[in-house]
Scaffold this motif. Structure first.
Motif, PDB file in Angstrom:
ATOM      1  N   GLY A  11      41.352  52.751  42.595  1.00  0.00           N
ATOM      2  CA  GLY A  11      41.713  51.462  42.022  1.00  0.00           C
ATOM      3  C   GLY A  11      40.461  50.609  41.877  1.00  0.00           C
ATOM      4  N   SER A  12      40.588  49.306  42.129  1.00  0.00           N
ATOM      5  CA  SER A  12      39.458  48.392  41.933  1.00  0.00           C
ATOM      6  C   SER A  12      39.325  47.429  43.103  1.00  0.00           C
ATOM      7  N   VAL A  13      38.098  46.929  43.290  1.00  0.00           N
ATOM      8  CA  VAL A  13      37.823  45.930  44.325  1.00  0.00           C
ATOM      9  C   VAL A  13      37.246  44.687  43.651  1.00  0.00           C
ATOM     10  N   TYR A  14      37.788  43.525  44.026  1.00  0.00           N
ATOM     11  CA  TYR A  14      37.375  42.249  43.443  1.00  0.00           C
ATOM     12  C   TYR A  14      36.920  41.285  44.539  1.00  0.00           C
ATOM     13  N   VAL A  15      36.065  40.344  44.163  1.00  0.00           N
ATOM     14  CA  VAL A  15      35.778  39.197  45.017  1.00  0.00           C
ATOM     15  C   VAL A  15      36.985  38.267  44.957  1.00  0.00           C
ATOM     16  N   GLY A  16      37.326  37.665  46.090  1.00  0.00           N
ATOM     17  CA  GLY A  16      38.422  36.698  46.109  1.00  0.00           C
ATOM     18  C   GLY A  16      38.086  35.540  47.028  1.00  0.00           C
TER      19      GLY A  16
END
Length: 257
Positions: A11-16
């Motif tokens: 999947g994907s990893v995002y900054v939050g």
């Protein structure tokens, strides 16, 4: 949610940013499928997705500063969403070694880095977790302080005493017994991967790039390495699993002293 940090088969990893307190976090979104494994962990009755369960096990106090912490997780009809600690500044160890054409680390820097990686792997085992994919791409480093954190338990499994008969990590880091017998035990396999990582840090390249070379086990070090460093790498990369050191023996090795 902010910019995407990375994308892979998981999947994907995002900054939050957490609204409650403005804390910067990493948000990992993993697609669900019918092969997803659920387990319950000691002290809880709820069935959890395997990666979530493993991360909860390693994140319980007293925690290890060298393992990334799971802060929260959510489940939707199509995905699992993990909210993770995000060190700042940080980059993965592979990128850190490649920046400014550095490629290989000086031994004092490699000593500081690998000691923390060994401590992270040891913590996982104490908590009953087999990470199964320890490599520079799964290690975050703060370039200013050289503090490291082990990430990505997507290939992980519960630790067991019996041999494993499947391998889901990265092929360059798998031990020779897997290629020879299609079975391997957790602790010696982790020690092997730590030896590969250490070789990569101080030599600037992988020691083996095919299963035949993994089985042969012939090491070619770059010039200028200390005898103590080479001896530790050779110990970790013994062909016989039972001849490899324990976590404690690595941490007490004269090169790390």
């Amino acid at each position: 949610m902010g910019k995407r940090l990375g994308k892979g088969g998981f999947g994907s990893v995002y900054v939050g940013v957490r609204k409650a307190d403005g804390k910067e976090v990493a948000i990992k979104r993993a697609e669900r499928n019918h092969h997803d494994k659920y387990i319950s962990i000691p002290g809880e009755t709820q069935n959890l997705p395997l990666e979530v369960a493993l991360m909860k096990m390693v994140s319980r106090p007293p925690r290890c500063e060298n393992v990334v912490q799971l802060l929260e997780w959510f489940e939707t009809s199509r995905s699992f969403i993990l909210v993770l600690e995000l060190p700042n500044p940080c980059m993965d160890l592979h990128r850190f070694c490649k920046q400014n054409n550095l490629r290989r680390l000086a031994e004092p820097v490699a000593q500081k880095v690998i000691r923390q990686v060994v401590q992270a792997a040891q913590h996982c085992h104490v908590r009953g977790v087999f990470h199964r994919d320890i490599k520079p791409g799964n290690i975050l480093i703060n370039p200013d302080t050289l503090e490291v954190k082990l990430i990505d338990f997507g290939c992980g499994e519960l630790l067991k005493n019996e041999p494993y008969s499947d391998y889901s990590g990265t092929c360059f880091y798998c031990p020779p017994e897997w290629h020879l017998h299609k079975k391997y035990s957790a602790a010696p396999a982790v020690i092997w991967s730590l030896g590969i990582v250490l070789f990569e840090l101080v030599c600037g390249k992988l020691p083996f790039k095919s299963k035949e070379k993994i089985v042969d086990g012939n090491l070619r070090f770059v010039s200028g390495l200390s005898h103590e460093c080479c001896s530790l790498i050779m110990w970790c990369l013994k062909r016989q699993p039972e001849c490899r050191p324990t976590f404690e023996e690595i941490l007490n090795h004269r090169w790390l002293k």
